[in-house]
Design a protein around this motif. Structure first.
Motif, mmCIF file in Angstrom:
data_model
loop_
_atom_site.group_PDB
_atom_site.id
_atom_site.type_symbol
_atom_site.label_atom_id
_atom_site.label_comp_id
_atom_site.label_asym_id
_atom_site.label_seq_id
_atom_site.Cartn_x
_atom_site.Cartn_y
_atom_site.Cartn_z
ATOM 1 N N ILE A 6 27.373 -0.539 1.520
ATOM 2 C CA ILE A 6 26.405 0.065 2.432
ATOM 3 C C ILE A 6 25.177 0.527 1.652
ATOM 4 C CG2 ILE A 6 26.025 1.866 4.170
ATOM 5 C CD1 ILE A 6 28.340 -0.048 4.866
ATOM 6 N N VAL A 7 24.010 0.281 2.224
ATOM 7 C CA VAL A 7 22.748 0.738 1.646
ATOM 8 C C VAL A 7 22.049 1.618 2.673
ATOM 9 C CG1 VAL A 7 20.519 0.045 0.689
ATOM 10 C CG2 VAL A 7 22.535 -1.418 0.348
ATOM 11 N N LEU A 8 21.629 2.808 2.248
ATOM 12 C CA LEU A 8 20.774 3.674 3.046
ATOM 13 C C LEU A 8 19.474 3.844 2.281
ATOM 14 C CD1 LEU A 8 23.112 6.559 4.274
ATOM 15 C CD2 LEU A 8 22.178 4.680 5.607
ATOM 16 N N ALA A 9 18.381 3.495 2.926
ATOM 17 C CA ALA A 9 17.072 3.602 2.291
ATOM 18 C C ALA A 9 16.127 4.319 3.234
ATOM 19 C CB ALA A 9 16.535 2.214 1.958
ATOM 20 N N GLU A 10 15.497 5.383 2.737
ATOM 21 C CA GLU A 10 14.534 6.124 3.553
ATOM 22 C C GLU A 10 13.136 5.957 2.977
ATOM 23 O OE1 GLU A 10 13.315 10.547 5.146
ATOM 24 O OE2 GLU A 10 15.379 10.209 4.532
ATOM 25 N N PHE A 11 12.198 5.756 3.890
ATOM 26 C CA PHE A 11 10.801 5.555 3.530
ATOM 27 C C PHE A 11 9.937 6.535 4.304
ATOM 28 C CE2 PHE A 11 13.106 1.602 3.191
ATOM 29 C CZ PHE A 11 12.780 1.167 1.914
ATOM 30 N N SER A 12 8.865 6.975 3.664
ATOM 31 C CA SER A 12 7.859 7.804 4.313
ATOM 32 C C SER A 12 6.598 6.957 4.450
ATOM 33 C CB SER A 12 7.568 9.055 3.473
ATOM 34 O OG SER A 12 6.615 9.859 4.128
ATOM 35 N N VAL A 13 6.082 6.895 5.678
ATOM 36 C CA VAL A 13 4.995 5.970 5.985
ATOM 37 C C VAL A 13 3.810 6.735 6.579
ATOM 38 C CG1 VAL A 13 4.426 3.826 7.177
ATOM 39 C CG2 VAL A 13 6.803 4.306 6.565
ATOM 40 N N ALA A 14 2.631 6.466 6.070
ATOM 41 C CA ALA A 14 1.418 7.080 6.623
ATOM 42 C C ALA A 14 1.201 6.593 8.056
ATOM 43 C CB ALA A 14 0.213 6.726 5.760
ATOM 44 N N PRO A 15 0.636 7.433 8.911
ATOM 45 C CA PRO A 15 0.446 7.049 10.317
ATOM 46 C C PRO A 15 -0.296 5.723 10.511
ATOM 47 C CG PRO A 15 -0.024 9.380 10.037
ATOM 48 C CD PRO A 15 0.186 8.807 8.650
ATOM 49 N N ASP A 16 -1.290 5.448 9.689
ATOM 50 C CA ASP A 16 -2.064 4.214 9.865
ATOM 51 C C ASP A 16 -1.308 2.964 9.405
ATOM 52 O OD1 ASP A 16 -2.346 5.208 7.242
ATOM 53 O OD2 ASP A 16 -4.250 4.157 6.964
ATOM 54 N N SER A 17 -0.195 3.132 8.698
ATOM 55 C CA SER A 17 0.616 1.998 8.247
ATOM 56 C C SER A 17 1.944 1.895 8.983
ATOM 57 C CB SER A 17 0.911 2.115 6.748
ATOM 58 O OG SER A 17 -0.264 2.077 5.992
ATOM 59 N N PHE A 18 2.250 2.891 9.818
ATOM 60 C CA PHE A 18 3.582 2.967 10.414
ATOM 61 C C PHE A 18 3.939 1.722 11.219
ATOM 62 C CE2 PHE A 18 6.921 4.063 13.317
ATOM 63 C CZ PHE A 18 7.786 4.816 12.537
ATOM 64 N N ASP A 19 3.069 1.303 12.124
ATOM 65 C CA ASP A 19 3.385 0.162 12.993
ATOM 66 C C ASP A 19 3.604 -1.118 12.189
ATOM 67 O OD1 ASP A 19 3.280 1.778 15.234
ATOM 68 O OD2 ASP A 19 1.234 1.189 15.770
ATOM 69 N N ALA A 20 2.763 -1.347 11.192
ATOM 70 C CA ALA A 20 2.890 -2.555 10.367
ATOM 71 C C ALA A 20 4.198 -2.514 9.576
ATOM 72 C CB ALA A 20 1.700 -2.687 9.424
ATOM 73 N N PHE A 21 4.537 -1.353 9.021
ATOM 74 C CA PHE A 21 5.771 -1.249 8.254
ATOM 75 C C PHE A 21 6.988 -1.376 9.160
ATOM 76 C CE2 PHE A 21 9.150 1.178 6.049
ATOM 77 C CZ PHE A 21 9.313 0.309 4.978
ATOM 78 N N PHE A 22 6.942 -0.775 10.326
ATOM 79 C CA PHE A 22 8.043 -0.880 11.280
ATOM 80 C C PHE A 22 8.296 -2.344 11.643
ATOM 81 C CE2 PHE A 22 9.662 -0.901 15.666
ATOM 82 C CZ PHE A 22 10.840 -0.202 15.482
ATOM 83 N N GLU A 23 7.248 -3.092 11.920
ATOM 84 C CA GLU A 23 7.396 -4.518 12.237
ATOM 85 C C GLU A 23 7.977 -5.278 11.056
ATOM 86 O OE1 GLU A 23 7.105 -6.178 15.118
ATOM 87 O OE2 GLU A 23 6.787 -4.199 16.022
ATOM 88 N N LEU A 24 7.586 -4.918 9.852
ATOM 89 C CA LEU A 24 8.127 -5.557 8.648
ATOM 90 C C LEU A 24 9.621 -5.259 8.501
ATOM 91 C CD1 LEU A 24 7.359 -7.244 6.175
ATOM 92 C CD2 LEU A 24 6.977 -5.093 4.988
ATOM 93 N N CYS A 25 10.029 -4.038 8.822
ATOM 94 C CA CYS A 25 11.453 -3.686 8.785
ATOM 95 C C CYS A 25 12.233 -4.515 9.802
ATOM 96 C CB CYS A 25 11.646 -2.199 9.062
ATOM 97 S SG CYS A 25 11.046 -1.117 7.755
ATOM 98 N N LEU A 26 11.675 -4.695 10.994
ATOM 99 C CA LEU A 26 12.330 -5.524 12.007
ATOM 100 C C LEU A 26 12.439 -6.969 11.534
ATOM 101 C CD1 LEU A 26 10.692 -4.194 15.304
ATOM 102 C CD2 LEU A 26 12.903 -3.559 14.291
ATOM 103 N N PHE A 27 11.398 -7.477 10.890
ATOM 104 C CA PHE A 27 11.385 -8.831 10.331
ATOM 105 C C PHE A 27 12.504 -8.980 9.287
ATOM 106 C CE2 PHE A 27 9.969 -11.463 6.743
ATOM 107 C CZ PHE A 27 9.733 -12.685 7.362
ATOM 108 N N ASP A 28 12.599 -8.001 8.384
ATOM 109 C CA ASP A 28 13.624 -8.051 7.342
ATOM 110 C C ASP A 28 15.023 -7.984 7.964
ATOM 111 O OD1 ASP A 28 14.523 -8.192 4.682
ATOM 112 O OD2 ASP A 28 14.487 -6.015 4.447
#
Length: 102
Positions: A6-28
């Motif tokens: 099991i892997v648990l990874a937490e990330f902190s994302v700036a508001p202006d990057s949140f949507d792009a990073f969230f989509e990247l997480c869904l892609f991964d």
């Protein structure tokens, strides 16, 4: 038979990057589940109180399956984007699944 890794990874994302990073997480997540036989689960979680936090909860058949994940093209795209989007990796922790039996 080995127990799931099991892997648990937490990330902190700036508001202006949140949507792009969230989509990247869904892609991964989609590609890990669809392209990797050793990936048993890949959840993308958002924090109800901290709107900058994204947590990935990943389950692999074993450590070797996770190591193979790190070599996949979709993971490499994810890793590169962490730098581009200036996402802070707060922690990555590794666990062995103990119960219930699978």
């Amino acid at each position: 038979m080995s127990k799931p890794f099991i892997v648990l990874a937490e990330f902190s994302v700036a508001p202006d990057s949140f949507d792009a990073f969230f989509e990247l997480c869904l892609f991964d997540s989609r590609h890990s589940l669809g392209d990797e036989e050793g990936c048993l689960g890949f959840d993308v979680l958002t924090d109800n109180d901290d709107k900058s936090a994204i947590v990935l909860h990943e389950t692999y058949k074993d450590r070797a399956a996770f190591d193979a994940h790190l070599q996949m093209p979709h993971f490499k795209k994810f890793a590169e984007a962490l730098k581009e989007l200036e996402v802070e990796e707060k922690y990555v922790r590794f666990f062995t699944h103990q119960a219930p039996a699978r």
